[in-house]
Motif scaffolding. Structure first.
Motif, PDB file in Angstrom:
ATOM      1  N   VAL A 291      -0.456   8.456   5.352  1.00 31.66           N
ATOM      2  CA  VAL A 291      -1.051   7.152   5.037  1.00 31.66           C
ATOM      3  C   VAL A 291      -1.952   7.239   3.811  1.00 31.66           C
ATOM      4  N   ASN A 292      -2.845   8.234   3.812  1.00 34.52           N
ATOM      5  CA  ASN A 292      -3.760   8.363   2.675  1.00 34.52           C
ATOM      6  C   ASN A 292      -4.103   9.811   2.343  1.00 34.52           C
TER       7      ASN A 292
ATOM      8  N   SER B 238      -2.199   4.705  13.746  1.00 35.04           N
ATOM      9  CA  SER B 238      -3.368   5.458  13.302  1.00 35.04           C
ATOM     10  C   SER B 238      -4.049   6.169  14.463  1.00 35.04           C
ATOM     11  N   GLN B 239      -4.186   7.488  14.336  1.00 34.91           N
ATOM     12  CA  GLN B 239      -4.830   8.267  15.405  1.00 34.91           C
ATOM     13  C   GLN B 239      -6.308   7.922  15.532  1.00 34.91           C
ATOM     14  N   TYR B 240      -6.888   7.351  14.490  1.00 33.32           N
ATOM     15  CA  TYR B 240      -8.314   7.031  14.523  1.00 33.32           C
ATOM     16  C   TYR B 240      -8.607   5.659  15.138  1.00 33.32           C
ATOM     17  N   LEU B 241      -7.573   4.906  15.419  1.00 33.25           N
ATOM     18  CA  LEU B 241      -7.768   3.605  16.038  1.00 33.25           C
ATOM     19  C   LEU B 241      -7.396   3.608  17.514  1.00 33.25           C
ATOM     20  N   LYS B 242      -7.046   4.779  18.024  1.00 33.14           N
ATOM     21  CA  LYS B 242      -6.641   4.840  19.434  1.00 33.14           C
ATOM     22  C   LYS B 242      -7.065   6.155  20.073  1.00 33.14           C
TER      23      LYS B 242
ATOM     24  N   THR C 175     -11.432  12.249   0.494  1.00 33.90           N
ATOM     25  CA  THR C 175     -10.335  12.905   1.190  1.00 33.90           C
ATOM     26  C   THR C 175      -9.742  11.934   2.196  1.00 33.90           C
ATOM     27  N   GLY C 176      -8.454  11.679   2.098  1.00 33.89           N
ATOM     28  CA  GLY C 176      -7.782  10.825   3.067  1.00 33.89           C
ATOM     29  C   GLY C 176      -7.515  11.592   4.345  1.00 33.89           C
TER      30      GLY C 176
ATOM     31  N   PHE D  85       0.841  -1.192   0.000  1.00 30.15           N
ATOM     32  CA  PHE D  85       0.000   0.000   0.000  1.00 30.15           C
ATOM     33  C   PHE D  85       0.877   1.243   0.000  1.00 30.15           C
ATOM     34  N   SER D  86       0.348   2.301  -0.566  1.00 32.95           N
ATOM     35  CA  SER D  86       1.156   3.508  -0.696  1.00 32.95           C
ATOM     36  C   SER D  86       0.288   4.752  -0.671  1.00 32.95           C
TER      37      SER D  86
END
Length: 240
Positions: free
Chosen positions: A149-150, A217-221, A143-144, A112-113
């Motif tokens: 990451v994205n 990932s800030q969205y997983l913690k 929008t990533g 992934f990139s």
């Protein structure tokens, strides 16, 4: 419904991520549990992570969303690995094949990139934007939300669109569907309706068991402090 601040949340205890309850009939379920039951072919852990990420985005000030798309790139492209949920009414709207990028892998994506011209898929949480009609027909910009990451998704034109190379017939014959330049392409027959369900600020979560991303990932913690503040704001609004 994925909503960050509703009076009903005032008395709800939070463990890991907000558990949202559109009606009293769902009081025994977390949203993740409910959605996982609607999609038995999906990994419930992946659904749970998607819900956590979307809820965390809203705790951090993001706008509420009513649709959540989950892509599990750990599954081969010959299998349905895209699910679109109505989180308000807790319904499964779509269960579909979805392509990964040419440079992400063959039958299964493993690379992934976020880089321009990488022709690879990106992981993480996205928010959908507007639609347009381009060389791939009716398409949906995204929008990533995850830096590094994205967050190049818009610049890379990573969009949801229909493609003739996404087909069950090809999956049966070749053991995989065709690949994109990084876009999560879907069947042309379903593309317009699926895009209309997701346009205008909904959430898309793309998963692969990448340890580096999962750990950063800030969205997983979301921290307990963030969630406690969200609960306190909800309690203040409800007058309790």
């Amino acid at each position: 419904m994925i909503r960050s601040l509703r009076p009903l949340l005032a008395c709800v205890s939070v463990v890991g991520a907000l558990a949202l309850f559109p009606s009293a009939a769902h009081a025994a379920d977390t949203l993740g549990d409910a959605l996982a039951r609607l999609a038995p072919s999906a990994d419930p852990k992946v659904i749970g992570l998607a819900v956590r990420a979307a809820e965390c985005a809203q705790v951090q000030g993001g706008a509420p969303a009513e649709r959540l798309a989950v892509i599990d790139y750990s599954k081969p492209s010959s299998e349905p690995r895209l699910w679109v949920f109505d989180t308000v009414n807790r319904k499964l709207l779509f269960q579909e094949l979805v392509a990964h990028g040419k440079n992400s892998g063959d039958a299964t994506a493993t690379r992934f990139s976020n880089a321009p011209d990488s022709l690879a898929s990106s992981l993480g949480l996205f928010r959908t934007s507007d639609t347009y009609t381009g060389k791939n027909g009716y398409s949906l910009r995204m929008t990533g939300l995850e830096p590094g990451v994205n967050d190049q998704a818009m610049a890379r034109a990573i969009v949801i669109h229909g493609a003739a190379y996404v087909s069950e017939a090809m999956a049966r014959v070749a053991g995989r569907i065709g690949r994109s330049w990084g876009c999560p392409a879907v069947r042309t027959a379903v593309a317009h309706k699926l895009i209309d369900a997701l346009k205008g600020g909904q959430m898309v979560f793309s998963y692969y068991p990448d340890k580096r991303w999962l750990g950063s990932s800030q969205y997983l913690k979301c921290t307990g402090g963030q969630l406690a503040k969200a609960e306190a704001r909800a309690g203040g609004q409800s007058g309790t």
